[in-house]
Design a protein around this motif. Sequence first.
Motif, PDB file in Angstrom:
ATOM      1  N   SER A 219       0.827  -1.201   0.000  1.00  0.00           N
ATOM      2  CA  SER A 219       0.000   0.000   0.000  1.00  0.00           C
ATOM      3  C   SER A 219       0.865   1.256   0.000  1.00  0.00           C
ATOM      4  CB  SER A 219      -0.937   0.008   1.209  1.00  0.00           C
ATOM      5  OG  SER A 219      -0.199  -0.077   2.418  1.00  0.00           O
ATOM      6  N   ASP A 220       2.012   1.204   0.709  1.00  0.00           N
ATOM      7  CA  ASP A 220       2.944   2.328   0.699  1.00  0.00           C
ATOM      8  C   ASP A 220       3.522   2.528  -0.695  1.00  0.00           C
ATOM      9  OD1 ASP A 220       2.675   2.968   3.386  1.00  0.00           O
ATOM     10  OD2 ASP A 220       4.238   1.575   3.994  1.00  0.00           O
ATOM     11  N   ARG A 221       3.908   1.413  -1.339  1.00  0.00           N
ATOM     12  CA  ARG A 221       4.481   1.510  -2.680  1.00  0.00           C
ATOM     13  C   ARG A 221       3.449   2.035  -3.666  1.00  0.00           C
ATOM     14  NH1 ARG A 221       6.655  -3.329  -0.715  1.00  0.00           N
ATOM     15  NH2 ARG A 221       5.122  -4.609  -1.818  1.00  0.00           N
ATOM     16  N   ASP A 222       2.213   1.587  -3.527  1.00  0.00           N
ATOM     17  CA  ASP A 222       1.156   2.081  -4.403  1.00  0.00           C
ATOM     18  C   ASP A 222       0.947   3.578  -4.208  1.00  0.00           C
ATOM     19  OD1 ASP A 222       0.782  -0.453  -5.357  1.00  0.00           O
ATOM     20  OD2 ASP A 222      -0.982  -0.882  -4.126  1.00  0.00           O
ATOM     21  N   PHE A 223       0.958   4.008  -2.952  1.00  0.00           N
ATOM     22  CA  PHE A 223       0.794   5.436  -2.668  1.00  0.00           C
ATOM     23  C   PHE A 223       1.913   6.237  -3.306  1.00  0.00           C
ATOM     24  CE2 PHE A 223       2.507   8.898  -0.089  1.00  0.00           C
ATOM     25  CZ  PHE A 223       1.499   9.827  -0.249  1.00  0.00           C
ATOM     26  N   LEU A 224       3.148   5.742  -3.157  1.00  0.00           N
ATOM     27  CA  LEU A 224       4.284   6.477  -3.701  1.00  0.00           C
ATOM     28  C   LEU A 224       4.181   6.606  -5.214  1.00  0.00           C
ATOM     29  CD1 LEU A 224       6.907   7.919  -3.155  1.00  0.00           C
ATOM     30  CD2 LEU A 224       8.098   5.717  -3.277  1.00  0.00           C
ATOM     31  N   GLY A 225       3.804   5.507  -5.884  1.00  0.00           N
ATOM     32  CA  GLY A 225       3.647   5.562  -7.334  1.00  0.00           C
ATOM     33  C   GLY A 225       2.571   6.544  -7.742  1.00  0.00           C
ATOM     34  N   GLU A 226       1.462   6.527  -7.031  1.00  0.00           N
ATOM     35  CA  GLU A 226       0.376   7.449  -7.347  1.00  0.00           C
ATOM     36  C   GLU A 226       0.777   8.895  -7.051  1.00  0.00           C
ATOM     37  OE1 GLU A 226      -2.866   6.024  -5.055  1.00  0.00           O
ATOM     38  OE2 GLU A 226      -3.113   4.185  -6.235  1.00  0.00           O
ATOM     39  N   PHE A 227       1.516   9.090  -5.952  1.00  0.00           N
ATOM     40  CA  PHE A 227       1.958  10.432  -5.588  1.00  0.00           C
ATOM     41  C   PHE A 227       2.893  10.989  -6.655  1.00  0.00           C
ATOM     42  CE2 PHE A 227       5.233  13.088  -3.515  1.00  0.00           C
ATOM     43  CZ  PHE A 227       4.430  14.145  -3.118  1.00  0.00           C
ATOM     44  N   TYR A 228       3.850  10.169  -7.077  1.00  0.00           N
ATOM     45  CA  TYR A 228       4.794  10.651  -8.093  1.00  0.00           C
ATOM     46  C   TYR A 228       4.071  10.951  -9.403  1.00  0.00           C
ATOM     47  CZ  TYR A 228       8.674  11.062 -11.275  1.00  0.00           C
ATOM     48  OH  TYR A 228       9.536  11.550 -12.227  1.00  0.00           O
ATOM     49  N   ASN A 229       3.136  10.089  -9.773  1.00  0.00           N
ATOM     50  CA  ASN A 229       2.374  10.335 -10.995  1.00  0.00           C
ATOM     51  C   ASN A 229       1.567  11.631 -10.892  1.00  0.00           C
ATOM     52  OD1 ASN A 229       1.278   9.421 -13.650  1.00  0.00           O
ATOM     53  ND2 ASN A 229      -0.643   9.403 -12.496  1.00  0.00           N
ATOM     54  N   GLU A 230       1.126  11.941  -9.691  1.00  0.00           N
ATOM     55  CA  GLU A 230       0.330  13.150  -9.491  1.00  0.00           C
ATOM     56  C   GLU A 230       1.181  14.408  -9.647  1.00  0.00           C
ATOM     57  OE1 GLU A 230      -3.038  15.440  -8.746  1.00  0.00           O
ATOM     58  OE2 GLU A 230      -2.915  13.269  -9.040  1.00  0.00           O
ATOM     59  N   ILE A 231       2.405  14.383  -9.114  1.00  0.00           N
ATOM     60  CA  ILE A 231       3.219  15.601  -9.157  1.00  0.00           C
ATOM     61  C   ILE A 231       4.095  15.702 -10.409  1.00  0.00           C
ATOM     62  CG2 ILE A 231       3.280  15.753  -6.641  1.00  0.00           C
ATOM     63  CD1 ILE A 231       6.258  14.871  -6.823  1.00  0.00           C
ATOM     64  N   HIS A 232       4.244  14.577 -11.134  1.00  0.00           N
ATOM     65  CA  HIS A 232       5.042  14.617 -12.377  1.00  0.00           C
ATOM     66  C   HIS A 232       4.336  13.783 -13.444  1.00  0.00           C
ATOM     67  CE1 HIS A 232       9.197  14.399 -14.471  1.00  0.00           C
ATOM     68  NE2 HIS A 232       8.726  15.627 -14.546  1.00  0.00           N
ATOM     69  N   HIS A 233       3.101  14.146 -13.697  1.00  0.00           N
ATOM     70  CA  HIS A 233       2.234  13.377 -14.584  1.00  0.00           C
ATOM     71  C   HIS A 233       2.721  13.458 -16.023  1.00  0.00           C
ATOM     72  CE1 HIS A 233      -1.337  11.381 -15.960  1.00  0.00           C
ATOM     73  NE2 HIS A 233      -1.689  12.397 -16.722  1.00  0.00           N
ATOM     74  N   GLN A 234       2.843  12.278 -16.652  1.00  0.00           N
ATOM     75  CA  GLN A 234       3.311  12.181 -18.033  1.00  0.00           C
ATOM     76  C   GLN A 234       4.634  12.906 -18.230  1.00  0.00           C
ATOM     77  OE1 GLN A 234       0.026  13.442 -20.533  1.00  0.00           O
ATOM     78  NE2 GLN A 234      -0.999  11.462 -20.336  1.00  0.00           N
ATOM     79  N   ASP A 235       5.501  12.790 -17.220  1.00  0.00           N
ATOM     80  CA  ASP A 235       6.857  13.344 -17.286  1.00  0.00           C
ATOM     81  C   ASP A 235       6.865  14.864 -17.438  1.00  0.00           C
ATOM     82  OD1 ASP A 235       9.643  12.990 -17.161  1.00  0.00           O
ATOM     83  OD2 ASP A 235       9.823  13.020 -19.343  1.00  0.00           O
ATOM     84  N   THR A 236       5.873  15.520 -16.865  1.00  0.00           N
ATOM     85  CA  THR A 236       5.843  16.983 -16.923  1.00  0.00           C
ATOM     86  C   THR A 236       5.572  17.562 -15.541  1.00  0.00           C
ATOM     87  OG1 THR A 236       3.493  16.950 -17.529  1.00  0.00           O
ATOM     88  CG2 THR A 236       5.084  17.138 -19.324  1.00  0.00           C
ATOM     89  N   CYS A 237       6.282  18.639 -15.238  1.00  0.00           N
ATOM     90  CA  CYS A 237       6.078  19.337 -13.976  1.00  0.00           C
ATOM     91  C   CYS A 237       4.845  20.226 -14.046  1.00  0.00           C
ATOM     92  CB  CYS A 237       7.299  20.213 -13.667  1.00  0.00           C
ATOM     93  SG  CYS A 237       8.817  19.299 -13.337  1.00  0.00           S
ATOM     94  N   ASP A 238       4.206  20.409 -12.887  1.00  0.00           N
ATOM     95  CA  ASP A 238       3.125  21.383 -12.786  1.00  0.00           C
ATOM     96  C   ASP A 238       3.308  22.155 -11.488  1.00  0.00           C
ATOM     97  OD1 ASP A 238       2.166  19.774 -10.709  1.00  0.00           O
ATOM     98  OD2 ASP A 238       0.674  18.789 -11.958  1.00  0.00           O
TER      99      ASP A 238
END
Length: 212
Positions: free
Chosen positions: A10-29
């Motif tokens: 669950s921690d690993r899933d959260f981390l993956g989702e968190f990273y995807n949220e802040i760097h979605h499709q390899d782009t910063c927002d």
Amino acid sequence: MQASYSGRSSDRDFLGEFYNEIHHQDTCDESTAGGVPLLVALAVDDRVPAHERMNLVKALFDIATEAERHSAEYWPGTHPQANTAAASRARAAVEKHLVDVLARWDAECLGVRLALAALGAVFHESPATAILQRRVEALAEARREEAFIVGYLRFVALIARGTDGQVLAKVESLTESCWRASHREVPVSARSLHLLDQMLSQVKAILLAWRP
């Protein structure tokens, strides 16, 4: 920032989702720079498995090199979702924490060190990387019988200390033989980081295959 990590899926899933949220499709927002401290906190946490710490350092590398890699990939155009200002702030956020991340070198395993070497090469003019070059060269000597690691580390060292002409010649040589090339009109710094990203990704894959 303090972070808690139990190692559960669950921690690993959260981390993956968190990273995807802040760097979605390899782009910063606008959220990317604010998320960097959490990535750093986990990257230096011994409770996080080594292969995941390597992934976290690679994530910091990806954020810090977004502009250069996109320049190499999309030249002469731009990434359709690129946010130049957000990418600049996120890169600065990574650099702000560079000392904390690189301080882990002596305590880290091979995989994390290889990722740290790449991250240091991104900021090779920063005082935080002053002793990194000697560490990279020493690691290359220690692993001299492993050709793919030595080649990778020598390219990292060249980026850190070489002239544009030397780096360009190596980029041309390597991309002609085995790596995805970039346009020759792209600045040397962008071409070298575009290539380093490919090499680090292969190193990750090889080390993952070595895991029991």
